[in-house]
Structure formats: C-alpha cells, structure tokens
Design an enzyme around this catalytic site. Structure first.
Site, mmCIF file in Angstrom:
data_model
loop_
_atom_site.group_PDB
_atom_site.id
_atom_site.type_symbol
_atom_site.label_atom_id
_atom_site.label_comp_id
_atom_site.label_asym_id
_atom_site.label_seq_id
_atom_site.Cartn_x
_atom_site.Cartn_y
_atom_site.Cartn_z
ATOM 1 C CG ASP A 44 112.895 100.657 40.280
ATOM 2 O OD1 ASP A 44 113.963 101.151 38.841
ATOM 3 O OD2 ASP A 44 113.426 102.305 41.252
ATOM 4 C CE1 TYR A 49 116.071 105.000 46.315
ATOM 5 C CE2 TYR A 49 115.560 103.075 44.671
ATOM 6 C CZ TYR A 49 115.309 104.488 44.966
ATOM 7 O OH TYR A 49 114.947 105.027 44.316
ATOM 8 C CE LYS A 74 116.164 104.340 40.526
ATOM 9 N NZ LYS A 74 116.071 103.687 41.323
ATOM 10 C CG HIS A 107 119.391 107.936 41.558
ATOM 11 N ND1 HIS A 107 119.297 107.040 42.738
ATOM 12 C CD2 HIS A 107 118.205 108.371 41.631
ATOM 13 C CE1 HIS A 107 118.496 106.660 43.069
ATOM 14 N NE2 HIS A 107 117.781 107.551 43.006
HETATM 15 N N1 LIG Z 1 115.268 107.772 40.617
HETATM 16 C C1 LIG Z 1 114.664 108.986 41.589
HETATM 17 O O1 LIG Z 1 114.999 109.470 41.360
HETATM 18 C C2 LIG Z 1 112.929 108.270 42.014
HETATM 19 C C3 LIG Z 1 112.366 108.708 43.165
HETATM 20 C C4 LIG Z 1 111.817 108.612 43.922
HETATM 21 C C5 LIG Z 1 111.309 107.232 43.610
HETATM 22 N N2 LIG Z 1 111.735 106.009 42.295
HETATM 23 C C6 LIG Z 1 110.938 104.939 42.487
HETATM 24 O O2 LIG Z 1 109.953 104.847 42.220
HETATM 25 C C7 LIG Z 1 109.042 104.116 43.618
HETATM 26 C C8 LIG Z 1 107.848 104.460 44.166
HETATM 27 O O3 LIG Z 1 107.706 105.978 44.809
HETATM 28 P P1 LIG Z 1 108.099 106.726 45.564
HETATM 29 O O4 LIG Z 1 108.479 105.384 47.018
HETATM 30 O O5 LIG Z 1 108.322 108.103 45.721
HETATM 31 O O6 LIG Z 1 106.489 106.979 45.978
HETATM 32 P P2 LIG Z 1 105.072 105.974 45.905
HETATM 33 O O7 LIG Z 1 104.930 104.634 45.728
HETATM 34 O O8 LIG Z 1 104.402 107.082 44.788
HETATM 35 O O9 LIG Z 1 103.679 105.854 47.380
HETATM 36 C C9 LIG Z 1 104.494 105.032 48.053
HETATM 37 C C10 LIG Z 1 103.564 105.426 49.460
HETATM 38 O O10 LIG Z 1 101.929 104.891 49.170
HETATM 39 C C11 LIG Z 1 101.908 104.178 50.371
HETATM 40 N N3 LIG Z 1 101.393 103.165 49.470
HETATM 41 C C12 LIG Z 1 101.643 101.974 48.719
HETATM 42 N N4 LIG Z 1 100.249 101.725 48.187
HETATM 43 C C13 LIG Z 1 99.755 102.367 48.767
HETATM 44 C C14 LIG Z 1 98.352 101.088 48.622
HETATM 45 N N5 LIG Z 1 97.673 100.611 47.474
HETATM 46 N N6 LIG Z 1 97.100 102.198 49.239
HETATM 47 C C15 LIG Z 1 97.343 103.108 50.362
HETATM 48 N N7 LIG Z 1 98.821 103.795 50.205
HETATM 49 C C16 LIG Z 1 99.566 102.933 49.641
HETATM 50 C C17 LIG Z 1 103.502 103.440 50.617
HETATM 51 O O11 LIG Z 1 103.339 103.376 51.910
HETATM 52 P P3 LIG Z 1 103.176 101.787 52.335
HETATM 53 O O12 LIG Z 1 104.499 100.850 51.953
HETATM 54 O O13 LIG Z 1 102.862 101.551 54.354
HETATM 55 O O14 LIG Z 1 102.239 100.685 51.624
HETATM 56 C C18 LIG Z 1 104.090 104.654 50.396
HETATM 57 O O15 LIG Z 1 103.802 105.657 51.904
HETATM 58 C C19 LIG Z 1 110.057 104.596 44.555
HETATM 59 O O16 LIG Z 1 110.236 103.318 45.934
HETATM 60 C C20 LIG Z 1 111.592 104.468 43.953
HETATM 61 O O17 LIG Z 1 112.255 102.913 43.938
HETATM 62 C C21 LIG Z 1 112.059 106.684 41.962
#
Ligand SMILES: NC(=O)c1ccc[n+]([C@@H]2O[C@H](COP(=O)([O-])OP(=O)(O)OC[C@H]3O[C@@H](n4cnc5c(N)ncnc54)[C@H](OP(=O)(O)O)[C@@H]3O)[C@@H](O)[C@H]2O)c1
Length: 272
Positions: A44, A49, A74, A107
């Site tokens: 994704d 990004y 997106k 998005h």
């Molecule tokens: N459509 C939208 O508006 C929107 C907005 C936000 C996000 N998204 C999508 O959703 C995805 C995920 O959301 P997000 O990036 O906001 O945050 P998330 O997945 O909720 O959290 C990511 C964080 O958790 C850490 N992490 C990952 N796996 C872990 C584990 N097993 N144990 C401990 N820590 C862990 C990561 O660090 P490390 O990388 O150092 O492991 C990072 O700091 C995004 O990458 C994107 O693709 C979409």
C-alpha cells in the site's frame, strides 16, 4: 496469504505492507523485498509517500510474478478534478514502472472536486491500467454522496481503524458492509502509540503473540484488510504471522470496548 473478495469479484490479500513514512530508496526497497519474502502479496503506497519508484523496483527485483502482487496507490489532494486526476495517475503508474495498478484510491475526500475526481477514476478502469477503484478517509456521508451521484460503487474504503478507533467509525463500517465495500484498516498499530497497553499484552501473552499481532488479528477477525507499516524485517515477518491463532469472542469484545476515538493522523469527520 488469505484474501477477501471485492464486489468486483477480484481478490485482495488481507494483510498488506504499508509504506507511509518509509524512506524513499533502499529503506523502502528492502522493506518491500522483506515483505514479499515473508509472504505478503499486497503493498500500500501513495503518490504523497514519495516511494512509488522503490515499490515498483522491489517488486521487479523480488522475482515474485507481478500478477501475484496486489499494488495500491492513491491520488493526492492537490491533484483532484477530472483532468488533473488522469494526469496524476499517469505520473503514479510511470513512477511505479508497472503496466497496471490493482487499486487506485482517492486519498482524502476533498470538498467540491471529489465527484469529478471519482468520474476520472471510473474512466481509468476502462483502459485496463487500473483494476479496481476506491476511496480513503470517506465517512458514511461521503460514501452516500457517491452512491447518490455516481454509477460505480467504490470497491474499497481505507480508513483509520484500531480497537481505539472502532465504535466511533461503526456507522461507516456498517454502511460499507451493507453495500459490499471492503474496509481497509490503516494505522492499525496506532502508529505504535498503544503497543504498551496492558490489555494487549494480556491477550497477547495468552496466545504467545505480541501486542502488534493482537491488533492485526483483531482487524482480520472483523474482516478488514489490514495495513501495518514496518521497515524492520523481523517486525514485517511478525506482522503477517497472524493466521495461526484466533482471538476468542470475549477477547474481541474486550478489544472493541477500548474505543476512545483515537485518531493518530487526520480526521475526516469535519469534512463537508
Ligand atoms: N489513507 C490514509 O490516509 C493513510 C493514513 C495513514 C496510514 N495509511 C496506510 O496505513 C499504513 C500503516 O499506518 P501507519 O504507517 O500510520 O502506522 P502503523 O502501521 O499503525 O504503525 C507503524 C509503526 O509501528 C511500528 N511497528 C510496526 N510493526 C511493529 C511491531 N511488530 N512491533 C512494534 N512496533 C512495530 C513501526 O516501526 P518500524 O517501521 O520501525 O517497525 C512504526 O513506527 C501506512 O503505512 C499507509 O500505507 C494510510
């Protein structure tokens, strides 16, 4: 990897690697390679990004057949409007270096322009460069607008979801279910903010799983597609090792009741 069937009858893998805040260059390329190695078949990304080229390069370098990988990107907010959307899609697909994307999402529900933008997405499905189209950050009111004015129903709605932001979003989730829109959970790990919660640790300990795995499993058992982000190969592997255990009904209910309206990113609730 387990898949969910979309209303268009195509399948979407239930766990996808998120690459928001994944640095462009080797960091993203290595994360995507590690994910494909660990068994992910869904990535994704988004124009904003800045890592579409790395996603495309890593898929090619992985040796996994393109047809086996589900790629989402997106349309960014500055690119809304019919002609702008067509041009932005051309940029995205060229940056990805792919012949088609599996899913193209709006998005954010930018006011006024978003219906013209949706019409451009409908157009994009006609020449085969986009398999499915959908939206992101659309609440029930924004989805109802599409249902009222547009012939094509989104295949997917990607919104922020975790046990800490669940009941607050139930009306949107239920509307999506009613009309067969797949719900994708973004920021499923609360961007790391709640990983120390004792409730998650307690449930995780009972299954020999981490807090992150509990959150991902919760999303799976609600039939969401779930998009954890990591750039760490061990955590990437851990985050898809979630199909060998189940949360009990009681554990699901306890997790559901953690809702506190926790928005870690942006909140579409005020968007008219
Ligand atoms: N459509 C939208 O508006 C929107 C907005 C936000 C996000 N998204 C999508 O959703 C995805 C995920 O959301 P997000 O990036 O906001 O945050 P998330 O997945 O909720 O959290 C990511 C964080 O958790 C850490 N992490 C990952 N796996 C872990 C584990 N097993 N144990 C401990 N820590 C862990 C990561 O660090 P490390 O990388 O150092 O492991 C990072 O700091 C995004 O990458 C994107 O693709 C979409």
């Amino acid at each position: 990897m387990k898949t969910i069937k979309m209303r268009t009858r195509r399948q979407i893998p239930q766990v996808g690697l998120g690459v928001y805040k994944s640095e462009p260059g080797p960091t993203t390329r290595n994360a995507v390679l590690a994910a494909l190695e660990a068994g992910y078949r869904h990535i994704d990304t988004a124009m904003i990004y800045n890592n579409e080229p790395d996603v495309g390069e890593a898929i090619k370098a992985s040796g996994v057949d393109r047809s086996e990988v589900f790629v989402t990107t997106k349309l960014w907010n500055d690119d809304h409007g019919y002609d702008n959307t067509l041009a932005a899609f051309d940029r995205s697909i060229s940056q990805l270096g792919l012949d088609y994307v599996d899913l193209y999402l709006i998005h954010w529900p930018v006011p006024v322009l978003r219906l013209d933008t949706w019409r451009a997405l409908e157009r994009l499905t006609l020449d085969g460069r986009v398999r499915d189209i959908g939206v992101s950050n659309y609440l029930a009111t924004h989805i109802n607008e599409i249902l009222e004015y547009a012939p094509v129903v989104p295949a997917v709605n990607q919104i922020e979801l975790s046990p800490y932001l669940y009941r607050t979003r139930l009306d949107t989730i239920e509307l999506c279910r009613e009309i067969g829109i797949v719900v994708e959970a973004y920021s499923p790990l609360t961007k790391g903010r709640k990983l120390d919660d004792a409730v998650l640790a307690g449930i995780g300990n009972a299954h020999g799983k981490s807090a992150a795995q509990v959150l991902i499993r919760w999303a799976i058992q609600h039939d969401f597609v779930v998009l954890p982000k990591s750039v760490n190969p061990d955590r990437i592997a851990q985050n898809c090792a979630v199909f060998d255990f189940s949360l009990t009904d009681d554990e699901m209910t306890r997790l559901d009741s953690l809702d506190e309206g926790l928005v870690t990113g942006w909140d579409p609730a005020d968007v008219a």
